[in-house]
Structure formats: C-alpha cells, structure tokens
Design an enzyme around this catalytic site. Structure first.
Site, short mmCIF file in Angstrom:
data_model
loop_
_atom_site.label_atom_id
_atom_site.label_comp_id
_atom_site.label_asym_id
_atom_site.label_seq_id
_atom_site.Cartn_x
_atom_site.Cartn_y
_atom_site.Cartn_z
N LYS A 7 44.84 -19.67 34.76
CA LYS A 7 44.70 -18.43 32.98
C LYS A 7 43.79 -19.87 31.97
CE LYS A 7 46.72 -14.40 33.50
NZ LYS A 7 46.99 -13.02 33.01
N LYS A 23 39.71 -12.01 43.14
CA LYS A 23 40.66 -10.28 43.00
C LYS A 23 39.85 -9.41 42.46
CE LYS A 23 43.47 -11.20 40.30
NZ LYS A 23 44.89 -11.74 39.92
N LYS A 44 40.74 -7.09 34.83
CA LYS A 44 39.68 -7.04 33.53
C LYS A 44 39.62 -8.17 33.70
CE LYS A 44 45.73 -6.06 33.33
NZ LYS A 44 46.06 -5.17 32.67
P1 TYM Z 1 49.58 -7.57 35.32
O1 TYM Z 1 49.01 -6.75 34.21
O2 TYM Z 1 48.04 -8.46 34.91
O3 TYM Z 1 49.36 -6.60 36.29
C1 TYM Z 1 49.72 -4.95 36.27
C2 TYM Z 1 50.32 -4.79 37.86
O4 TYM Z 1 49.03 -4.63 37.80
C3 TYM Z 1 48.69 -5.68 40.22
N1 TYM Z 1 47.30 -6.31 39.75
C4 TYM Z 1 46.71 -5.37 41.63
N2 TYM Z 1 47.23 -5.38 42.56
C5 TYM Z 1 46.46 -5.35 43.34
N3 TYM Z 1 45.33 -6.02 43.55
C6 TYM Z 1 44.58 -6.15 42.18
N4 TYM Z 1 43.65 -6.76 42.26
C7 TYM Z 1 45.70 -6.96 41.16
N5 TYM Z 1 45.48 -6.64 39.86
C8 TYM Z 1 46.70 -6.85 39.57
C9 TYM Z 1 49.50 -6.86 39.71
O5 TYM Z 1 50.10 -7.68 40.38
C10 TYM Z 1 50.33 -6.48 38.47
O6 TYM Z 1 51.60 -5.84 39.77
N6 TYM Z 1 53.29 -10.71 34.60
C11 TYM Z 1 52.13 -9.05 35.15
C12 TYM Z 1 52.59 -8.63 34.41
C13 TYM Z 1 54.67 -7.76 33.91
C14 TYM Z 1 55.84 -7.40 35.14
C15 TYM Z 1 56.58 -8.28 34.56
C16 TYM Z 1 55.60 -7.07 35.94
C17 TYM Z 1 55.23 -8.80 32.81
N7 TYM Z 1 56.78 -8.57 32.86
C18 TYM Z 1 58.30 -7.87 34.78
C19 TYM Z 1 56.62 -6.90 37.05
C20 TYM Z 1 58.39 -7.52 36.48
C21 TYM Z 1 51.35 -9.20 34.68
O7 TYM Z 1 50.81 -9.84 34.81
O8 TYM Z 1 51.10 -7.65 35.15
#
Ligand code: TYM
Length: 344
Positions: free
Chosen positions: A115, A207, A210
């Site tokens: 990032k 991957k 967004k």
């Molecule tokens: P974020 O917002 O990027 O994504 C949310 C969830 O979607 C999953 N994900 C995917 N799964 C499969 N294939 C993909 N291409 C894909 N893109 C995204 C992510 O793995 C995630 O589960 N850091 C985290 C948010 C967070 C969090 C937490 C998660 C903050 N605190 C505590 C669990 C526990 C994040 O940026 O997810």
C-alpha cells in the site's frame, strides 16, 4: 488457560466498491457463523482514514458497508453491527498494543509495503500501525474466531503474537487480577471455502481489489444484472475446455478463479463444479455463471439500494450496535488498565 466463550469478530473497510471478493471471502462467511456463534461485525472507519478520504464519501461508504452486511443476511438484532469510531476503546487498546508490538514485526507486513509503494516516507503513521489497531479491534472483545479472506492472514498472525506477548509480559499481573494465566485468547483466523482469494477478472495473477483502476476487474455488490453479465462474459480465460478434476486447474489461474467463484456462489466445492462442467467450453460455463451470479447478487444489490435510501435506519443500527459493543469493550478495557498498572 482460562476458558473464554467463543466469539466471532471481523471488520470491513468503508472505502467504496465493495466487491465479490469481500462477499465470498468475508461477508458470506459472517452470515454463516451467526448460526453457531455470538458475532460482532464492524465497519472499520478508523482504518479507512489511514489513507485520505473525502468526508462526504466516507459517510456514504460507512452506510454502504452497513447496508451490505444487512442485505447479505447479518441480523443486527441478534448480533452486533457497528462502526469502529463510535467505540473509543479500539483506539485506546491500539495505543497499548503499539507499545507491545515490535517495530521488527510491523516491518514484515507485506500489505504495508504494497500500500505504501515506493513513496514509503510519505505514508501515514496510521498506515504503518494499521495492524496493531486491527489486533485491538479483535482483542478488545476477546474474540476467539476471525473470518477473513486470505490476504488478512499475516495480520491475524500479528494479532496472535501481540496477544501472546501481552499475556507473557503481564503474566503476574493477569494472575493477580484473577484472570488465570492468560487474559487474551489467541484469535484463530477462519479462512474457509473455495473463494478465500478471489482474483481479478482481467488478470488471474492479481487479487480482486477495490483499488484496481479497471472496474471490469471486479464485480461490485452494487452492479446490476446487465453489468454483472457483461463483466463475466468479458472475463479473461484460456483456450482450453474446463477439466473434469481439480488438478487440471493447475497453471490455469483464470479458469481456477471462475470455478472457485461458481463453487462459492453455489455453496459447493470446485470438484462439484468440475463434475458438472468438465469438458464444457468457457462460453457455456460463463452463461451458467452469469445466471448464478445474477440470481445470488441481484437481490443483495437491490436490498442494499433500498437500505441506503433510508440512512436514518442505518445510522440507528450503528448507534444501537455501538452501544452494545461499548459495554463489552469498556469492561475489557477496565481489566486491561488494571493489568497494565493504570489508575482508573
Ligand atoms: P478489507 O476491507 O480490505 O476487506 C474486507 C474483507 O474482505 C476480504 N477480501 C477478500 N477475500 C477474498 N478475495 C478477495 N479478493 C478479497 N478482497 C478482500 C478481506 O480478507 C477481508 O476479510 N484489515 C481488514 C479490515 C479489518 C479487520 C479487523 C478484519 C480491520 N480490523 C479485525 C478482521 C478483524 C481489511 O482491510 O479488510
């Protein structure tokens, strides 16, 4: 080890363009876990501002993620849905964890490197410390299970390391305060199903994300049926027919991805899909995938739009969820302060 009740926690960032990867890798799993666990699902707005956000868009995106949780089937009455910034204990525990985690641990985080890119000196301190806040999100509820996509695995390992170090560093104080020999559980990642890493529709090596500049690389939860059909039909493939068994997907990332997506949408396995479509060419398989994707995602998109048209309802869900989350968080924070040696 004290026995804690099982509790699920997970979070999604409100940064726009919720997509099929978020749904299959995370939100659809959130829904399934409601049957067996007490669940807390968080719209992580504090994480969102680790990169600049326009305030008016952030507000809309927080409501969008909340609407998606509900439209996908999370029940805000039986479980907790809230936005992170309404529960101050997340940030408070994150500070303590900043003093537990080692710089060397954070330096290994691949997501920060991706990032921040080349201009690392100019990344926010928040982007660097992001994983300690994520650990605090989970551990302020002493959550035991965390459903996430594959890309969050390293962050979950860090959360476990932080929990372990806290338990070790404060072992005496934890016992003296009556919590047995460990205060925090070591949270277990739940990375399950055939679509834990959904790839871009334009490039099977990347991957689905967004932030991909090409909207054709992803299916957004807000896409209508025509858009979904168009994106699936344009998805990159190879010239072969589909294999009949999963080993035949090796070295064919685009085919593997589409089969995984189909399997996850159909609640089955890749082997099931290949049993049905082995020998089929991509144009007929894509036709079936369009029908399935539209049947599954169409109603979710429609429900999201309906919910987003009523922001007062969504805000009330978040307020009420935050109120309930705060009760648990405040109790755990009080215990942490006593363990660390603060007067409160
Ligand atoms: P974020 O917002 O990027 O994504 C949310 C969830 O979607 C999953 N994900 C995917 N799964 C499969 N294939 C993909 N291409 C894909 N893109 C995204 C992510 O793995 C995630 O589960 N850091 C985290 C948010 C967070 C969090 C937490 C998660 C903050 N605190 C505590 C669990 C526990 C994040 O940026 O997810």
């Amino acid at each position: 080890m004290s026995l804690l009740p099982q509790r699920v926690f997970s979070g999604v960032q409100p940064t726009g363009n919720l997509h099929l990867g978020n749904y299959l890798g995370a939100i659809s799993r959130f829904v399934a876990l409601q049957q067996t666990h007490d669940c807390i699902y968080c719209v992580v707005d504090l994480h969102a501002i680790t990169v600049p956000q326009k305030p008016s868009e952030l507000v809309a995106n927080i409501r969008e993620v909340t609407a998606a949780f509900i439209a996908c089937g999370v029940d805000p009455k039986r479980h907790i849905i809230f936005n992170q910034s309404q529960v101050a204990e997340h940030a408070e525990l994150a500070w303590i964890f900043n003093c537990i985690a080692r710089i060397g641990w954070l330096n290994r985080m691949t997501q920060f490197k991706e990032k921040a890119g080349k201009d690392r000196e100019n990344a926010s301190v928040g982007l660097y410390a992001y994983p300690t806040l994520m650990a605090a999100d989970i551990l302020i509820y002493r959550a035991t299970h965390v459903p996430v996509g594959e890309d969050q695995k390293q962050h979950l390992e860090l959360a476990r390391d932080i929990a372990q170090k806290f338990n070790n560093d404060f072992a005496e104080s934890i016992t003296a305060a009556g919590h047995g020999d460990a205060f925090f559980p070591l949270p277990e990642p739940l990375i399950q199903g055939p679509a834990t890493r959904v790839m871009s529709l334009r490039d099977g090596a990347k991957k689905m994300s967004k932030s991909d500049p090409s909207d054709n690389s992803r299916i957004n939860l807000s896409d209508d049926a025509d858009t979904i059909a168009q994106k699936v039909r344009r998805a990159k493939t190879d010239p072969e027919v589909l294999p009949s068994e999963t080993p035949g997907l090796a070295g064919r990332p685009e085919a593997d991805n589409l089969v995984g997506i189909y399997a996850a949408l159909a609640d089955g396995s890749k082997a099931d899909v290949l049993r049905e479509f082995g020998g089929a060419n991509f144009s007929s398989f894509k036709g079936a995938l369009v029908d399935l994707a539209v049947a599954k995602l169409g109603p979710i998109g429609a429900d999201m739009r309906r919910l987003q048209a009523d922001p007062d309802y969504i805000d009330e869900v978040l307020r009420e969820g935050s109120r309930r989350a705060r009760v648990i968080a405040a109790e755990n924070m009080k215990a942490v302060k006593e363990i660390v040696g603060f007067i409160s």
